[in-house]
Design an enzyme around this catalytic site. Structure first.
Site, PDB file in Angstrom:
ATOM      1  N   HIS A  65     -15.214   5.236 -13.474  1.00  0.00           N
ATOM      2  CA  HIS A  65     -13.983   4.476 -13.654  1.00  0.00           C
ATOM      3  C   HIS A  65     -14.045   3.197 -12.850  1.00  0.00           C
ATOM      4  CE1 HIS A  65     -13.369   7.038 -10.113  1.00  0.00           C
ATOM      5  NE2 HIS A  65     -12.592   6.075  -9.645  1.00  0.00           N
ATOM      6  N   CYS A 188      -8.952   6.542  -2.322  1.00  0.00           N
ATOM      7  CA  CYS A 188     -10.333   6.191  -2.671  1.00  0.00           C
ATOM      8  C   CYS A 188     -10.378   4.705  -2.985  1.00  0.00           C
ATOM      9  CB  CYS A 188     -10.829   7.026  -3.849  1.00  0.00           C
ATOM     10  SG  CYS A 188     -10.027   6.647  -5.425  1.00  0.00           S
TER      11      CYS A 188
END
Length: 669
Positions: A65, A188
């Site tokens: 992603h 993250c």
């Protein structure tokens, strides 16, 4: 979610053998639907995100992603691999692949929907249903949540359950047992997937263990701070993060487990047990976060931690070097090399005389330089032990200056200070003293220890070593200087702003703390070599644009400015896409430039600036020749290697354009 994924974005027989090929196959579906405008540019962004951390998860899941300027609208593509694809998960290949594409400026609503998918992936029933799906339409409907599972009917009872023996009064007498309470923060780099998966895993593990877990997800969709009352009542804290936790000081003074985000996904039960153990032993965090206190995964070695600690000190020192070095260089440029003999501007300053302004800049720069070693030592200690390490670190750095131990003394003082503070923090103290430990007790005791060791034990040997290094640099000439230039050039171009590059740069900057002819040559060679990779890629994309993708040609335009400004990271997009050709080419060019700069005896007093500080460089014309030579060599090599790939023969005697190398290296920015 139904707008993000359709049956056309599902491949239930994904035949790709590698994660790069899988991402390309799914991304091509996005391009076909007009969701992605530039396939290669988008894949470069996916590869850059993958370089930060593998996106494989336990349970056979891969979630490549990224956020990219080449994405028109938030999009999700799904592939199911019969043979499995390695995405770096500890338990093996992934058979469920989700490619998540978010625009660079995606709104919160879309990112929240994508984060809900990340939570769904922790649900075994959801993944089992995807593995059993027989059509692309069925799989896309499952992912979009269009087929909600019916809720199980509630059990009917004809009468309330009988109370436990002793009735309610007995239970009230003893009082209900208060469960152990944990607050957690997950985050993250992208803030789309891992952030929410870690949150879901921790919540489920807490429920199974009878522990109350409240999670604050600091993702791309923003974050809502936990209620201060919840934080205050918590018995322990878990940080599962790969980017700094925002407002981390809220959690100070509690038992804390600090790990990478993947640990929160892969071993949440172990983390909960660890924080409960710390609470039982009375271990608490000392205060606010340090930039490098996280050890990440358990496999991270001491060498990696040491590098982070040292880089913490160097990163805080560099602004002092930049400001002080440039001011000193400007002072010399305006007032000549006798400006260091000028009287103090506090005693004499003539507004209309250039020499007075030159002296002012020189003396301000000199004062800024006087902070180099204390700042280096102080922030190495800060990186190790947080705010309590600052005082003993600065004290040790100042002692290093006093005893002429210089840059090496600052390194040693910082490590000693940080280690001493960490050792003191391990001592169990009464609760009444915890409040004054980080403010009074720890700085006091650590300063005494550091001062004793620096003055009476290791200070003198380090000062002798520093003197030997300074003398060696002063006498550096001929073949020895050229060899050093080659080594520094190779290091500057190896990882383009990563750890090896930073070591070479730190070596050069450290020499400026005690400048001499040799250390000024080293600084010049390091900056020249660091300019080569982006300049070479810019030149290559200009001369042979057909060898590069459209996105790389656009990056090449920006690389001219980045290279000229001594920003080596301008070559990272090229290295991430084709490391086996770009990085060796850059290293050869950097080695040539470093060797020539040393051979031409070019010097530099400023630690940064690129071509904009050329007037402050000794032998500026030859310096430009060295940079030009390395750029030509590097650009020529990368064109040669890419051209050979483009025209590689195939079995039928024709030529085939081979794809970008699927092997990548993690290039640190």
């Amino acid at each position: 979610m139904s707008k993000m994924i359709t049956a056309d974005l599902v491949d239930l027989d994904l035949s790709a053998g590698t994660k790069e090929a899988a991402a390309r196959s799914l991304a091509e579906r996005m391009v076909a639907l007009g969701r992605v405008t530039d396939l290669d540019g988008f894949l470069a962004d996916v590869a850059a995100r993958e370089a930060q951390m593998p996106t494989g998860l336990e349970g056979g899941i891969g979630i490549p992603h990224c956020r990219s300027a080449h994405v028109v609208e938030p999009t999700l593509a799904f592939g199911r691999s019969p043979s499995g694809i390695d995405f770096g998960a500890p338990d093996g290949p992934a058979d469920l692949i989700f490619l998540i594409a978010a625009p660079a400026g995606a709104d919160d609503a879309h990112l929240t929907i994508l984060s809900s998918l990340a939570r769904q992936l922790m649900n075994e029933e959801f993944t089992t249903a995807l593995r059993s799906a027989t059509s692309a339409r069925e799989a896309s409907a499952l992912i979009a949540g269009e087929e909600a599972e019916p809720e199980a009917p509630a059990e009917e009872t004809s009468e309330p359950a009988a109370p436990a023996p002793g009735g309610e009064a007995a239970g009230a007498a003893d009082g209900p047992e208060t469960p152990f309470r944990i607050v957690a923060v997950t985050s993250c780099p992208t803030g789309i997937a891992h952030t929410y998966m870690a949150a879901e895993a921790l919540e489920k593990a807490g429920e199974a263990a009878g522990v109350e877990v409240a999670v604050e997800t600091q993702g791309s969709a923003g974050f809502t701070r936990l209620d201060p009352a919840v934080v205050e009542a918590a018995d322990g804290v878990i940080f599962a993060h790969d980017v700094p936790v925002r407002d981390k000081e809220r959690f100070a003074g509690k038992p804390t487990v600090d790990v990478g985000v993947k640990a929160g996904i892969n071993r949440p039960t172990e983390l909960i047990s660890e924080v409960r153990g710390k609470a039982a032993r009375g271990e608490v965090s000392a205060g606010r976060p340090t930039p490098v206190e996280r050890a990440g995964e358990p496999t991270e070695g001491y060498g990696t931690k040491l590098r982070k600690w040292l880089m913490s000190g160097v990163s805080y020192m560099v602004p002092f070097v930049a400001a002080g070095g440039l001011l000193i260089a400007l002072g010399f440029a305006i007032g000549g090399y006798d400006i260091d003999k000028a009287p103090s501007v506090a005693e004499y300053f003539a507004w209309g005389q250039a020499d007075s302004w030159a002296a002012l800049m020189f003396q301000i720069g000199g004062l800024a330089f006087s902070f180099l070693v204390p700042v280096l030592a102080g922030y190495i200690a800060y990186g190790m032990a947080d705010r309590p390490g600052l005082v003993p670190g600065f004290v040790g750095g100042s002692i290093a200056l006093t005893i002429n131990a210089g840059f090496l003394g600052g390194l040693a003082a910082g490590l000693i200070a940080g280690g001493t503070v960490l050792a003191i923090q391990k001592v169990k103290v009464p609760a009444a003293l915890r409040g004054i430990m980080p403010v009074v007790v720890i700085p006091l005791l650590a300063s005494i220890v550091v001062g004793f060791l620096m003055f009476l034990v290791i200070g003198k040997p380090i000062a002798e070593l520093q003197k030997a290094l300074t003398d060696w640099l002063s006498g550096l000439s001929g073949a020895n200087a050229i060899i050093l230039g080659v080594i520094l050039g190779l290091m500057m171009c190896f990882d383009l702003g990563g750890p090896v590059n930073k070591v070479a740069y730190a070596f050069a900057v450290g020499g400026l703390a005690t400048p001499n002819e040799g250390s000024l040559k080293v600084m010049a060679a390091v900056m020249a070599a660091g300019m080569v990779p982006p300049l070479a890629m810019a030149l290559a994309t200009t001369v042979r644009g057909r060898l590069f993708t459209k996105a790389e040609r656009e990056n090449g335009k920006a690389a001219w400015v980045l290279g000229a400004s001594f920003i080596s990271e301008g070559a990272i997009p090229f290295a991430a896409a084709d490391p086996l050709r770009v990085i060796p080419s850059a290293m050869v060019g950097g080695a040539v430039t470093g060797a020539l700069s040393m051979a031409f005896e070019c010097t530099l007093r400023a630690p940064h600036g690129g071509i904009f500080v050329i007037p402050l460089i000794g032998n500026p014309l030859l310096y430009l020749v060295a940079i030009l030579a390395g750029t030509l060599v590097s650009a020529g090599l990368v064109i040669l290697l890419k051209g050979a790939r483009k025209s590689a023969p195939v079995g039928n005697g024709g030529t085939e354009e081979k794809p970008q190398a699927e092997t990548r290296v993690a290039v640190a920015a």
